[in-house]
Design an enzyme around this catalytic site. Structure first.
Site, PDB file in Angstrom:
ATOM      1  N   ASP A  41      -7.570 -38.304  16.883  1.00  0.00           N
ATOM      2  CA  ASP A  41      -6.366 -37.540  17.217  1.00  0.00           C
ATOM      3  C   ASP A  41      -6.078 -37.490  18.717  1.00  0.00           C
ATOM      4  OD1 ASP A  41      -8.714 -36.117  17.260  1.00  0.00           O
ATOM      5  OD2 ASP A  41      -8.050 -34.566  15.878  1.00  0.00           O
TER       6      ASP A  41
ATOM      7  N   HIS B 194     -10.140 -32.452  19.624  1.00  0.00           N
ATOM      8  CA  HIS B 194     -10.536 -31.043  19.600  1.00  0.00           C
ATOM      9  C   HIS B 194     -12.025 -30.930  19.928  1.00  0.00           C
ATOM     10  CE1 HIS B 194      -7.112 -31.440  16.777  1.00  0.00           C
ATOM     11  NE2 HIS B 194      -6.720 -30.313  17.350  1.00  0.00           N
TER      12      HIS B 194
ATOM     13  N   HIS C 274     -16.163 -28.810  13.142  1.00  0.00           N
ATOM     14  CA  HIS C 274     -15.929 -27.405  13.505  1.00  0.00           C
ATOM     15  C   HIS C 274     -16.803 -26.437  12.699  1.00  0.00           C
ATOM     16  CE1 HIS C 274     -12.713 -28.372  16.211  1.00  0.00           C
ATOM     17  NE2 HIS C 274     -11.976 -28.917  15.269  1.00  0.00           N
TER      18      HIS C 274
ATOM     19  N   ASP D 225     -13.339 -36.721  19.285  1.00  0.00           N
ATOM     20  CA  ASP D 225     -12.180 -36.057  18.700  1.00  0.00           C
ATOM     21  C   ASP D 225     -11.409 -35.326  19.800  1.00  0.00           C
ATOM     22  OD1 ASP D 225     -11.379 -35.068  15.636  1.00  0.00           O
ATOM     23  OD2 ASP D 225     -10.794 -33.642  17.186  1.00  0.00           O
TER      24      ASP D 225
END
Length: 538
Positions: free
Chosen positions: A327, A240, A199, A238
């Site tokens: 995740d 996200h 991120h 991921d």
């Protein structure tokens, strides 16, 4: 907590020596004050790295030496030797691993991003004997140098403020494995490290999405500079959206970024939609695959087979890197997906990345030991069929018919975008003059910073053009405004000179507290504090 594959340990005893070729690095810092400008120069290459590079690049006889005038092609730079040639990995049989749990770094004692994320995995893998297998080679981590970080980030106010020692070790571990990969010591590698990084964007005012600096991007620029690797694919698995990695390479046609993630309308960071395709000259090199919440193994593997693998085959990257977030697992507390350890192992087997770097994954006991073990076995070419969560039963998660249709539409749309990428680039470039500009708002959810950016890209006909970023960060106590200039590694001489002049000009603008130069072509990085009139050179 046994995973039930102890027989592997018995069948493959007498593993290879560990930590071969990984030596402890010492770091040297030095301050120099020139006559005119107060300047701090930080030596970021270790003495052992320098001697290793020199020995590998030293010509064997006089006929191999280049004339000095052929080397003087960078303004203001002492000539440097060219990139090292990667070794042939055809005969490599081992998978390289590094474990770095970052014992002394956590956002808070109870935060999901804490050391236990890797401790359960490490203990289980050692207990089961995976590290004794002859197919596994363990390496020791090292610190990433400030220069490695400066190739990617404008750290505000400086690198020390954003990259703690654990951050530098996490990034440095990736570089250790990159060296092992490029030397042909291993066939592939997996960096099981934290803190994560996908991120973190070009400008780093603080922590967002648990990330300060971007490990994967630092790895890419290191591979480019040291080994001359140009075409690289990054597949982010991921849950996200990898918005930081996307932003860093958004205008780079030589980096293919593919991210499949839970739909941004339902999960942080609220981005990663199909219309985010890349900058004008890199349209189609960003492929986002938003997945409906609840997508199980079936859906993710369908997207891999129908979309990701065909695009990778067509792009023909020199290396494939995997941002290996975990995740998507059905027990993860921060998301809503239904992926299993078997699904992750099968994904890794099919994708066959040259290197994987751990990102997220917060089901510390119920997922991470199983998922990491499955990935390690898959990368090592070993049987992973016995790696299953205690509560998992085949068929317990089924793809909804409606979601299956959504995925088919996503695949069809993105295959069409990929097929027409050159036409899309031509049409988009025609819309702009000498510069392309876009404004962005970026929220740092961890540090509660609201950032406003204006990004400007030079629309050069001869290269991808340099980039400038005007960034204004609003904090609870004070605001900070910075200006950064970034020159890509394959920039033309005209863009390089123009960008360096832009940096020099901005030094006299009082509205900026810091001005940065990121000249990847010259491998030179500068940070100027307009208040103290001090310039730091990395």
């Amino acid at each position: 907590m046994k995973l039930g594959f102890g027989k592997i340990k018995d069948a493959l005893k007498g593993g290879a020596e560990k930590n071969a070729g990984a030596e402890k690095k010492e770091r040297i810092e030095e301050e120099i004050e020139p006559d005119r400008v107060e300047e701090v120069t930080i030596k970021t290459r270790t003495s052992e790295q320098k001697s290793e590079d020199e020995s590998r690049n030293e010509p064997k006889n006089e006929s191999e030496k280049k004339p000095e005038n052929e080397l003087k092609n960078e303004p203001g730079k002492i000539p440097e030797k060219g990139p090292m040639v990667p070794a042939d990995r055809a005969g490599a049989k081992k998978t390289g691993l590094i474990f770095f749990p970052a014992f002394d770094w956590a956002i808070s004692p109870t935060h999901p991003e804490r050391e236990e994320r890797l401790l359960y995995t490490r203990d289980q893998i050692f207990e089961e004997g995976l590290m004794d297998l002859p197919q596994i080679e363990e390496y020791k981590p090292r610190l990433a140098d400030f220069k490695d970080i400066a190739r990617v980030h404008f750290c505000v106010p400086d690198i020390k403020a954003q990259a703690t020692t654990p951050h530098r070790i996490s990034a440095g571990s990736c570089l250790v494995l990159a060296d092992a990969l490029m030397r042909g010591e291993v066939k592939n590698a997996f960096a099981l490290v934290r803190p994560p990084g996908h991120h973190a964007m070009t400008v780093a005012h603080g922590n967002r999405g648990f990330c300060n600096i971007n490990n994967e991007a630092i790895l890419v620029e290191y591979l480019r500079k040291k080994y001359g690797i140009r075409r690289i694919a990054i597949v982010d698995t991921d849950v996200h959206h990898g918005d930081g990695t996307q932003e860093i390479f958004y205008n780079d046609p030589d980096v293919l970024f593919i991210s499949f993630h839970q739909d941004g309308r339902t999960l942080y960071p609220g981005s990663g939609f199909m219309n985010e395709l890349g900058g004008p000259r890199a349209l189609g090199r960003t492929i986002n695959i938003p997945l409906p919440p609840g997508t199980p193994d079936e859906g993710i593997l369908y997207v891999l087979d129908a979309l990701v693998l065909p695009i990778l085959k067509d792009f023909r990257p020199e290396l494939v890197l995997n941002s290996a977030g975990q995740d998507n697992h059905y027990t993860d507390p921060l998301a809503n997906m239904r992926f299993s350890a078997q699904g992750y192992a099968k994904l890794n087997e099919k994708l066959a990345p040259d290197m994987a770097v751990l990102e997220g994954g917060y089901a510390i006991q119920s997922a991470l030991p199983y998922v990491n073990t499955g990935i390690i076995l898959a990368m090592a070419g070993l049987d992973y069929s016995c790696v299953k969560e205690p509560d998992f039963k085949p068929g317990m998660f089924v793809q909804a018919a409606r979601d299956r249709q959504i995925l088919k539409e996503v695949v069809a749309t993105q295959l069409e975008n990929w097929k027409n990428r050159e036409r899309l680039v031509e049409a988009e470039v025609a819309k702009h003059g000498d510069f392309y500009r876009r404004k962005k708002q970026i929220f740092y959810d961890t540090d509660m910073i609201q950032e406003f950016q204006e990004e400007t890209v030079r629309m050069c006909p001869d290269c991808q053009g340099y980039v400038t970023i005007d960034s204004h960060a609003h904090r609870s106590i004070n605001d900070t405004r910075i200006f950064g200039v970034s020159v890509p590694i394959y920039a033309c001489a005209s863009c390089q000179a123009e960008a360096r002049e832009e940096y020099r000009k901005r030094l006299n603008y009082p509205e900026y507290e810091y001005v940065y130069l990121q000249d990847k072509k010259a491998d030179e990085y500068r940070a100027y504090n307009t208040r103290t009139k001090q310039e730091t050179v990395y």
